[in-house]
Design an enzyme around this catalytic site. Structure first.
Site, PDB file in Angstrom:
ATOM      1  N   SER A 126       0.827  -1.221   0.000  1.00 13.05           N
ATOM      2  CA  SER A 126       0.000   0.000   0.000  1.00 13.05           C
ATOM      3  C   SER A 126       0.851   1.256   0.000  1.00 13.05           C
ATOM      4  O   SER A 126       1.917   1.309   0.613  1.00 13.05           O
ATOM      5  CB  SER A 126      -0.909   0.023   1.230  1.00 13.05           C
ATOM      6  OG  SER A 126      -1.723  -1.115   1.242  1.00 13.05           O
ATOM      7  N   TRP A 156       0.624   2.476   5.994  1.00 11.29           N
ATOM      8  CA  TRP A 156      -0.144   1.534   6.824  1.00 11.29           C
ATOM      9  C   TRP A 156       0.547   0.168   6.905  1.00 11.29           C
ATOM     10  O   TRP A 156      -0.098  -0.872   6.718  1.00 11.29           O
ATOM     11  CB  TRP A 156      -1.580   1.354   6.269  1.00 11.29           C
ATOM     12  CG  TRP A 156      -2.261   2.638   6.007  1.00 11.29           C
ATOM     13  CD1 TRP A 156      -2.611   3.575   6.930  1.00 11.29           C
ATOM     14  CD2 TRP A 156      -2.683   3.159   4.727  1.00 11.29           C
ATOM     15  NE1 TRP A 156      -3.215   4.642   6.308  1.00 11.29           N
ATOM     16  CE2 TRP A 156      -3.267   4.410   4.959  1.00 11.29           C
ATOM     17  CE3 TRP A 156      -2.609   2.672   3.419  1.00 11.29           C
ATOM     18  CZ2 TRP A 156      -3.786   5.193   3.922  1.00 11.29           C
ATOM     19  CZ3 TRP A 156      -3.113   3.437   2.404  1.00 11.29           C
ATOM     20  CH2 TRP A 156      -3.701   4.679   2.656  1.00 11.29           C
ATOM     21  N   THR A 158       1.912  -2.887   8.634  1.00 13.88           N
ATOM     22  CA  THR A 158       1.854  -3.650   9.880  1.00 13.88           C
ATOM     23  C   THR A 158       3.271  -4.047  10.285  1.00 13.88           C
ATOM     24  O   THR A 158       4.052  -4.505   9.431  1.00 13.88           O
ATOM     25  CB  THR A 158       0.990  -4.920   9.685  1.00 13.88           C
ATOM     26  OG1 THR A 158      -0.313  -4.516   9.284  1.00 13.88           O
ATOM     27  CG2 THR A 158       0.903  -5.747  10.966  1.00 13.88           C
ATOM     28  N   GLN A 336     -24.103  -4.311  22.612  1.00  9.73           N
ATOM     29  CA  GLN A 336     -25.512  -4.025  22.932  1.00  9.73           C
ATOM     30  C   GLN A 336     -25.994  -4.917  24.088  1.00  9.73           C
ATOM     31  O   GLN A 336     -26.672  -4.442  25.004  1.00  9.73           O
ATOM     32  CB  GLN A 336     -26.364  -4.259  21.672  1.00  9.73           C
ATOM     33  CG  GLN A 336     -27.798  -3.780  21.791  1.00  9.73           C
ATOM     34  CD  GLN A 336     -27.895  -2.254  21.847  1.00  9.73           C
ATOM     35  OE1 GLN A 336     -26.965  -1.550  21.492  1.00  9.73           O
ATOM     36  NE2 GLN A 336     -29.016  -1.751  22.343  1.00  9.73           N
ATOM     37  N   ILE A 337     -25.637  -6.185  24.050  1.00 10.17           N
ATOM     38  CA  ILE A 337     -26.057  -7.113  25.114  1.00 10.17           C
ATOM     39  C   ILE A 337     -25.458  -6.680  26.458  1.00 10.17           C
ATOM     40  O   ILE A 337     -26.102  -6.774  27.500  1.00 10.17           O
ATOM     41  CB  ILE A 337     -25.652  -8.564  24.748  1.00 10.17           C
ATOM     42  CG1 ILE A 337     -26.534  -9.062  23.600  1.00 10.17           C
ATOM     43  CG2 ILE A 337     -25.765  -9.500  25.964  1.00 10.17           C
ATOM     44  CD1 ILE A 337     -26.117 -10.412  23.015  1.00 10.17           C
ATOM     45  N   GLU A 363      -5.963  -6.007   3.686  1.00 10.78           N
ATOM     46  CA  GLU A 363      -5.766  -7.148   2.775  1.00 10.78           C
ATOM     47  C   GLU A 363      -6.910  -7.255   1.757  1.00 10.78           C
ATOM     48  O   GLU A 363      -7.355  -8.345   1.399  1.00 10.78           O
ATOM     49  CB  GLU A 363      -5.521  -8.446   3.557  1.00 10.78           C
ATOM     50  CG  GLU A 363      -4.262  -8.305   4.408  1.00 10.78           C
ATOM     51  CD  GLU A 363      -3.569  -9.570   4.795  1.00 10.78           C
ATOM     52  OE1 GLU A 363      -3.767 -10.591   4.128  1.00 10.78           O
ATOM     53  OE2 GLU A 363      -2.795  -9.530   5.768  1.00 10.78           O
ATOM     54  N   GLU A 367     -15.275  -4.387  -0.602  1.00 11.85           N
ATOM     55  CA  GLU A 367     -15.654  -4.088  -1.987  1.00 11.85           C
ATOM     56  C   GLU A 367     -14.695  -4.798  -2.965  1.00 11.85           C
ATOM     57  O   GLU A 367     -15.121  -5.328  -3.991  1.00 11.85           O
ATOM     58  CB  GLU A 367     -15.625  -2.568  -2.218  1.00 11.85           C
ATOM     59  CG  GLU A 367     -16.718  -1.787  -1.468  1.00 11.85           C
ATOM     60  CD  GLU A 367     -16.485  -1.650   0.041  1.00 11.85           C
ATOM     61  OE1 GLU A 367     -15.355  -1.894   0.512  1.00 11.85           O
ATOM     62  OE2 GLU A 367     -17.446  -1.296   0.752  1.00 11.85           O
TER      63      GLU A 367
HETATM   64  N1  CAA Z   1      -4.427 -13.902  -7.529  1.00  9.81           N
HETATM   65  C1  CAA Z   1      -3.419 -14.007  -8.453  1.00  9.81           C
HETATM   66  N2  CAA Z   1      -3.226 -13.095  -9.417  1.00  9.81           N
HETATM   67  C2  CAA Z   1      -4.088 -12.065  -9.478  1.00  9.81           C
HETATM   68  C3  CAA Z   1      -5.139 -11.898  -8.557  1.00  9.81           C
HETATM   69  C4  CAA Z   1      -5.291 -12.870  -7.562  1.00  9.81           C
HETATM   70  N3  CAA Z   1      -6.262 -12.789  -6.642  1.00  9.81           N
HETATM   71  N4  CAA Z   1      -5.804 -10.763  -8.839  1.00  9.81           N
HETATM   72  C5  CAA Z   1      -5.204 -10.219  -9.904  1.00  9.81           C
HETATM   73  N5  CAA Z   1      -4.172 -11.012 -10.284  1.00  9.81           N
HETATM   74  C6  CAA Z   1      -3.257 -10.786 -11.408  1.00  9.81           C
HETATM   75  C7  CAA Z   1      -3.993 -10.851 -12.734  1.00  9.81           C
HETATM   76  O1  CAA Z   1      -4.010 -12.168 -13.241  1.00  9.81           O
HETATM   77  C8  CAA Z   1      -3.184  -9.918 -13.593  1.00  9.81           C
HETATM   78  O2  CAA Z   1      -2.005 -10.550 -14.035  1.00  9.81           O
HETATM   79  P1  CAA Z   1      -1.706 -10.763 -15.609  1.00  9.81           P
HETATM   80  O3  CAA Z   1      -2.046  -9.485 -16.295  1.00  9.81           O
HETATM   81  O4  CAA Z   1      -0.273 -11.122 -15.654  1.00  9.81           O
HETATM   82  O5  CAA Z   1      -2.611 -11.869 -16.014  1.00  9.81           O
HETATM   83  C9  CAA Z   1      -2.706  -8.868 -12.608  1.00  9.81           C
HETATM   84  O6  CAA Z   1      -2.766  -9.455 -11.319  1.00  9.81           O
HETATM   85  C10 CAA Z   1      -3.515  -7.598 -12.628  1.00  9.81           C
HETATM   86  O7  CAA Z   1      -4.850  -7.950 -12.358  1.00  9.81           O
HETATM   87  P2  CAA Z   1      -6.071  -7.114 -12.902  1.00  9.81           P
HETATM   88  O8  CAA Z   1      -5.902  -6.848 -14.365  1.00  9.81           O
HETATM   89  O9  CAA Z   1      -7.308  -7.823 -12.459  1.00  9.81           O
HETATM   90  O10 CAA Z   1      -5.848  -5.719 -12.130  1.00  9.81           O
HETATM   91  P3  CAA Z   1      -6.912  -4.671 -11.605  1.00  9.81           P
HETATM   92  O11 CAA Z   1      -6.164  -3.434 -11.352  1.00  9.81           O
HETATM   93  O12 CAA Z   1      -8.118  -4.645 -12.481  1.00  9.81           O
HETATM   94  O13 CAA Z   1      -7.398  -5.328 -10.220  1.00  9.81           O
HETATM   95  C11 CAA Z   1      -7.103  -5.822  -7.875  1.00  9.81           C
HETATM   96  C12 CAA Z   1      -6.471  -5.726  -9.251  1.00  9.81           C
HETATM   97  C13 CAA Z   1      -7.740  -7.208  -7.744  1.00  9.81           C
HETATM   98  C14 CAA Z   1      -8.133  -4.762  -7.613  1.00  9.81           C
HETATM   99  C15 CAA Z   1      -5.899  -5.687  -6.925  1.00  9.81           C
HETATM  100  O14 CAA Z   1      -5.309  -4.396  -7.130  1.00  9.81           O
HETATM  101  C16 CAA Z   1      -6.238  -5.845  -5.465  1.00  9.81           C
HETATM  102  O15 CAA Z   1      -6.361  -6.977  -4.985  1.00  9.81           O
HETATM  103  N6  CAA Z   1      -6.354  -4.720  -4.732  1.00  9.81           N
HETATM  104  C17 CAA Z   1      -6.441  -4.761  -3.284  1.00  9.81           C
HETATM  105  C18 CAA Z   1      -5.057  -4.652  -2.700  1.00  9.81           C
HETATM  106  C19 CAA Z   1      -4.954  -5.212  -1.327  1.00  9.81           C
HETATM  107  O16 CAA Z   1      -5.519  -6.260  -1.002  1.00  9.81           O
HETATM  108  N7  CAA Z   1      -4.177  -4.545  -0.528  1.00  9.81           N
HETATM  109  C20 CAA Z   1      -3.895  -5.016   0.807  1.00  9.81           C
HETATM  110  C21 CAA Z   1      -2.675  -4.346   1.317  1.00  9.81           C
HETATM  111  S1  CAA Z   1      -1.651  -5.423   2.244  1.00  9.81           S
HETATM  112  C22 CAA Z   1      -2.240  -5.389   3.830  1.00  9.81           C
HETATM  113  O17 CAA Z   1      -3.302  -4.904   4.126  1.00  9.81           O
HETATM  114  C23 CAA Z   1      -1.322  -6.086   4.758  1.00  9.81           C
HETATM  115  C24 CAA Z   1      -1.370  -5.681   6.162  1.00  9.81           C
HETATM  116  O18 CAA Z   1      -0.461  -5.045   6.656  1.00  9.81           O
HETATM  117  C25 CAA Z   1      -2.447  -6.190   7.035  1.00  9.81           C
END
Ligand code: CAA
Length: 379
Positions: A126, A156, A158, A336-337, A363, A367
């Site tokens: 992020s 952000w 962790t 609430q309880i 993660e 949405e």
């Molecule tokens: N598993 C494996 N590969 C994936 C995937 C998945 N779930 N989702 C997407 N991909 C791959 C796709 O196959 C594509 O690869 P290729 O082009 O080589 O085939 C590539 O990634 C790009 O995918 P999209 O074209 O679908 O990209 P997009 O921009 O339309 O969508 C998204 C991507 C799914 C929205 C992604 O950006 C996403 O998951 N966003 C959320 C990010 C997230 O979860 N952040 C968490 C931060 S970490 C955290 O919170 C840790 C902490 O400290 C607690």
């Protein structure tokens, strides 16, 4: 379908429950208030084998399955969700990513110490302008021949201050878009690497969440994980498993609040009866127990899919989406309880309610989980 857990899985539940009750429960309110995660507790979690549960024994891990890991996260989250997020990130995002995609040298150098909890890892995807839209990486890793020059800011993170090793996603070839992103192993203390301010959070307050800044940090080429441009794929693949960990965390938060509400309902009397005798309270508890059970089945199903080598992208997203909503709803009902007692720290449920909220955000927000699920539906 076999809904029974194995002996080892039951033993893990017992060990995690005992540890949570004896080591984490004392002081959990103070740690939340003071935003302090005790390093001593982190060390003990490592000694118990909670920091590298799924890592192969040859690299110092427990060699356990994902179901056992989910059970341990669930039990620890019932008591201390700050401890469980540190555990979850280290296990699912850092250790798993390194073991699945790292070179033998990287595993020997880093994984062996991460798996035992000797050191802690952070996962840095992020950015100020790249949360849900994770392909939009502004951090750059300029290819300098034998090393990368890393510049940018991560948000952000962790364990941002505690972590000794960070997996950092950064853009090397912008014209390749997400296929130009690399994942680099960056050691704390590298020249140009600084830790920003600690976030003052609503929940999981005893985990240290920071921004990290990189200014011309030299990262040796051998610290890139996988081939050139593999970083985004690594991040997404790693997050698929990470979402099972956070789903288990949400499940544990919900179950912890429910257990407290059930007990309170039998002790507290109003109108001459324990409040459990009032149907209004019974119906709440019945709904809470039912939704928790449904969340548990989804979480264990996703973990089992992973263990059996099946595709678990959809089941992990479904488990996180549902369990995090259950956590938010159940913890609100638990407050609430408890009535007025629920609104003060002493009874724990207000903390669990604050902790629950983040499970709908990190993660991948709820949405984003819906987006992932919908894309899987038409594959
Ligand atoms: N598993 C494996 N590969 C994936 C995937 C998945 N779930 N989702 C997407 N991909 C791959 C796709 O196959 C594509 O690869 P290729 O082009 O080589 O085939 C590539 O990634 C790009 O995918 P999209 O074209 O679908 O990209 P997009 O921009 O339309 O969508 C998204 C991507 C799914 C929205 C992604 O950006 C996403 O998951 N966003 C959320 C990010 C997230 O979860 N952040 C968490 C931060 S970490 C955290 O919170 C840790 C902490 O400290 C607690």
């Amino acid at each position: 379908m076999d809904f029974n857990l194995g002996e080892e899985q039951e033993a893990v539940r017992e060990a995690a429950r005992d540890f949570a009750q004896s080591e984490l429960l004392p002081g959990v309110i103070e740690r939340d208030t003071e935003q302090k995660f005790d390093k001593d507790l982190l060390r003990k979690m490592g000694e118990m084998g909670f920091m590298g549960m799924m890592v192969s024994p040859e690299y110092g891990g427990g060699g356990m399955d994902t179901v056992s890991y989910a059970i341990a996260v669930e039990e620890i989250s019932k008591v201390d969700a700050s401890a469980s997020v540190i555990m979850s990130v280290n296990n699912s995002l850092v250790c798993w990513g390194l073991e699945a995609f790292g070179s033998e040298e990287q595993k020997q150098k880093y994984l062996t110490r991460l798996a035992t909890g000797e050191i802690i890892g952070a996962f840095c995807l992020s950015e100020p302008e790249a949360g849900s839209d994770a392909t939009s990486q502004h951090t750059t890793a300029q290819d300098m021949g034998d090393h990368y020059l890393l510049n940018g800011t991560k948000n952000w993170i962790t364990s941002g201050n505690t972590a000794s090793v960070c997996l950092v996603m950064a853009q090397t070839n912008p014209e390749e878009k997400h296929r130009g992103i690399n994942c680099l192993i960056v050691e704390k203390g590298s020249d140009g690497f600084s830790v920003g301010r600690k976030e003052d959070k609503m929940g999981i307050r005893a985990s240290d969440t920071h921004s990290l800044m990189f200014s011309d940090v030299k990262v040796p080429k051998e610290n890139r994980i996988g081939d050139d441009g593999f970083g985004f794929k690594l991040a997404m693949s790693t997050l698929n498993g990470g979402r099972i960990g956070i789903a288990a965390q949400a499940l544990g938060i919900a179950a912890g609040a429910y257990e407290r509400a059930l007990q309170y309902a039998q002790e507290r009397t109003t109108f001459g009866h324990p409040i459990f005798d009032h149907q209004a309270i019974q119906f709440k508890l019945a709904d809470m127990a039912t939704r928790i059970e449904a969340a548990r089945l989804l979480v264990y199903k996703a973990a089992k899919d992973k263990d059996e080598g099946k595709d678990y992208v959809k089941s992990a997203a479904m488990a996180k989406l549902y369990a995090s909503d259950v956590a938010m709803w159940v913890t609100t009902e638990a407050v609430q309880i408890h009535g007025g007692y629920g609104y003060v720290k002493e009874y724990h449920v207000e903390r669990l309610m604050r902790d629950a909220k983040i499970t709908q955000i990190y993660e991948g927000t709820s949405e984003i989980q819906k987006l992932v699920i919908a894309r899987e539906l038409i594959k």
